[in-house]
Design an enzyme around this catalytic site. Structure first.
Site, PDB file in Angstrom:
ATOM      1  CD  GLU A  60      40.999 -35.354  83.927  1.00 47.57           C
ATOM      2  OE1 GLU A  60      42.693 -35.802  83.404  1.00 47.57           O
ATOM      3  OE2 GLU A  60      40.393 -35.154  83.378  1.00 47.57           O
ATOM      4  CG  HIS A 129      35.329 -40.401  76.074  1.00 46.92           C
ATOM      5  ND1 HIS A 129      36.166 -40.616  75.854  1.00 46.92           N
ATOM      6  CD2 HIS A 129      34.882 -39.461  76.848  1.00 46.92           C
ATOM      7  CE1 HIS A 129      36.848 -38.490  76.108  1.00 46.92           C
ATOM      8  NE2 HIS A 129      36.313 -38.832  76.812  1.00 46.92           N
TER       9      HIS A 129
END
Lengths: 327, 333
Positions: A60, A129
């Site tokens: 990322e 998450h």
């Protein structure tokens, strides 16, 4: 007007902009051959090829920085970060490079890139998450933050974000990609600034954004039918900058405010909206504003605990009743 | 390198050295604030590589030790010094400072102060070049310590995967702030770490500009010919501390003296004298002329330039509002 899903609206904005400008590209994990975790880039790889629809490695920080660097030369990357939880790994590049480069270069360089990411609690995804992180993004100078509550906004905000020369973070929600709604057939650009009156009312203003707009709308319905309270719902689709004028206008009319957010309360949209109310229209208030928000806990896995941690429309109703001394 | 080029580069390197030493003095005099990272000792690295590349045409990005890289790309030394003075005439209009010199026109894409931050930005610039189809390359100058950041590996992987036209130049000066490379890094020779990504890599002496130039020519040719990334490691040494608040307690004076005997400017000067291309008197004149230029033009300009206006504090945070109205208001034509 086409009645399409939220993900289809995002896909359409990608497709139109990529067809128009060869320097619009998109990148992220599984967005190409796999078509995107939430289908937001479905079919683009086949149409535009691997140079413009880039399946990235799971890096990322690296691929976000790469997209930002490309934007210095006029490329317009749409960078998808699969889950906002992973955006922590990309924040150095988003904040230190994209958001600051125009300022620290005295206006010479600019980073016209779009970051899209899905946040929010979905179904038992656990602590790593399920984050809502809009509070982190909305306090960064040089970064615009928008968050669509329906397919029309999802389409129009992405279109405007791609065209805008500033870096824009678009906060989406994992539970909303299959939501249906009307989207204009012709090209439509949603403003990146301001707010929307999602429902007009006179007795109290319910401020929401993204998914919490829907809690507010449902709460307004109940308040109207069961309690005779007329609630106005303001959709804060722009979190940075927040719409000071819109907030002031509505509170000056209703004299009461509830702010609903899925994020935890400390340092959030609620605290900012209340600060703006204090600064802009404190003497219009008939009661102290109230926040509806998540519990300050890492998101639990257990279904019952998860439900207990996250607010919904019933919490908004309760907050309003409390405000009116009815609970 | 041709004799004429060597003479020109010697003149440039003397300017780079004297410019940095004058910065030191201005810092002591409190004319310059913030952090200040100086380049003396490493001049052959930037100069050798950029002689093999095309300054002003190729895109260059680096870390916070960035004054010399900017000037080598074509930035006006007056604008760079004025930036250090925080003036409106500075290369970043006084908003950046020493660590954030930029010159977009000369394709100097900036100095960045997060160690390793420029790696993916450089790869992104290369990606843009690839998309646009130009013959430029991206050149990323960073120190050895940046290679211990995760984005180093993430970037090498993507650059190799997508065959991006980017040259990574590692100026290995043996220290990451105050920690020696042996104490921070399992593999001292950085080019070995690149092998795993299938990127061609080379290491050479970073003090002798002719050696740097030859290695860089090979590197630049490789990248410009469309063969993907290249990694060039230059063994060098910074004479001063990491920044101004560094008393160099982590290394010996003997080690410093040893490196100073291989000074990049003196190596080139002595070679030119030996070849009969110049005399010691010529060199002394060059130094005097350089100092006079710095004092009479660079410093004078910086001293006399105006401060930014406080009313302009928020200018440059976002793009000019007027130009963005269709997207900010949704009232696109």
């Amino acid at each position: 007007m086409a009645n399409i899903m939220y993900w289809e609206a995002i896909q359409r904005a990608h497709d139109e902009e990529m067809a128009r400008d060869p320097l619009v590209i998109c990148m992220g994990e599984d967005i190409g051959v796999a078509g995107g975790t939430y289908k937001a880039t479905k079919g683009l790889y086949e149409k535009y090829g691997p140079l413009r629809v880039m399946d990235t490695p799971i890096s990322e920080g690296g691929f976000t920085g790469l997209g930002i660097g490309a934007s210095f030369l006029g490329v317009r990357p749409i960078i998808e970060i699969m889950s906002v939880n992973f955006a922590w790994l990309a924040m150095d590049q988003m904040f230190n490079s994209a958001a600051k480069v125009r300022y620290m270069s005295g206006g010479q360089l600019t980073a016209p890139c779009v970051f899209r990411s899905a946040g929010g609690a979905a179904h038992q995804l656990g602590a790593q998450h399920s984050a809502r992180m809009e509070k982190v993004f909305m306090g960064i100078a040089g970064l615009r933050v928008v968050t669509p509550s329906n397919p029309k906004q999802a389409y129009g905000l992405l279109k405007s974000a791609i065209r805008c020369d500033d870096p824009v973070f678009i906060n989406e929600h994992e539970l909303m990609y299959n939501m249906k709604g009307e989207v204009p057939d012709g090209e439509y650009f949603h403003p990146l600034e301001g707010s929307e009156v999602a429902r007009s009312g006179t007795d109290v203003t319910l401020f929401g954004y993204n998914i919490s707009v829907h809690w507010c709308l449902k709460a307004a319905e109940i308040l109207d039918k069961q309690y005779g309270i007329s609630a106005e719902v303001i959709d804060l689709y722009s979190l940075a900058p927040l719409d000071r004028e819109g907030i002031k206008k509505s509170v000056s009319k209703t004299h009461r405010a509830v702010i609903a957010e899925e994020d935890e309360a400390p340092v959030g949209v609620g605290s900012e909206v209340i600060a703006i109310i204090n600064e802009e229209c404190f003497f219009e208030l008939d009661a102290a504003p109230v926040r509806v928000h998540s519990a300050l806990v890492p998101q639990p896995y257990n279904h019952t605990l998860e439900k207990a941690a996250i607010p919904d429309h019933e919490d908004v109703v309760k907050a309003v009743l409390k405000l009116f001394g009815k609970a | 390198m041709k004799i004429e080029d060597k003479k020109r580069v010697l003149r440039e390197m003397v300017l780079h050295r004297r410019f940095e030493e004058r910065c030191y003095q201005a810092y002591i005099e409190r004319k310059i604030g913030g952090f200040l990272h100086l380049y003396p000792g490493q001049e052959a690295c930037c100069n050798g590589v950029m002689e093999a590349a095309r300054p002003g045409h190729d895109y260059v990005i680096t870390g916070y030790r960035d004054h010399v890289h900017a000037i080598k790309c074509g930035a006006d030394p007056k604008a760079v010094m004025a930036e250090l003075y925080g003036k409106e005439t500075g290369s970043s209009k006084g908003r950046g400072g020493s660590m954030h010199i930029f010159d977009g026109d000369k394709r100097f894409m900036g100095g960045y102060a997060l160690v390793g931050g420029p790696f993916p930005l450089a790869a992104g610039i290369a990606k843009a070049i690839q998309l646009k189809g130009g013959d430029e390359i991206a050149i990323c100058f960073l120190g050895d310590a940046a290679n211990n950041q995760g984005v180093f590996h993430e970037t090498l992987n993507m650059a190799a995967l997508w065959k991006l036209p980017v040259l990574f130049v590692c100026e290995n000066n043996l220290y990451g702030i105050g920690t020696s490379i042996e104490r921070s890094t399992a593999v001292v020779h950085q080019h070995k770490r690149v092998a795993a990504y299938n990127i061609p890599a080379d290491e050479c002496d970073g003090q002798d500009i002719e050696i740097v130039y030859e290695a860089a020519r090979k590197a630049v040719d490789h990248v410009r010919s469309g063969n993907g990334p290249y990694f060039l490691e230059l063994m060098t040494y910074r004479y001063r501390g990491h920044s101004m608040s560094d008393s160099r307690g982590y290394r010996s004076r003997e080690e410093e003296e040893l490196w100073k005997q291989r000074d990049p400017i003196f190596i080139l000067r002595d070679r030119l004298i030996k070849d009969g291309a110049m005399t010691m008197a010529d060199f002394e004149t060059l130094e005097k002329e350089t100092d006079a230029y710095i004092e009479n033009e660079v410093i004078k300009f910086s001293e006399e330039s105006p401060e930014p206006r406080v009313e302009d504090l928020e200018k440059y945070v976002f793009a000019d509002r007027e130009t963005q109205l269709p997207w900010l208001t949704g009232k696109a034509a």
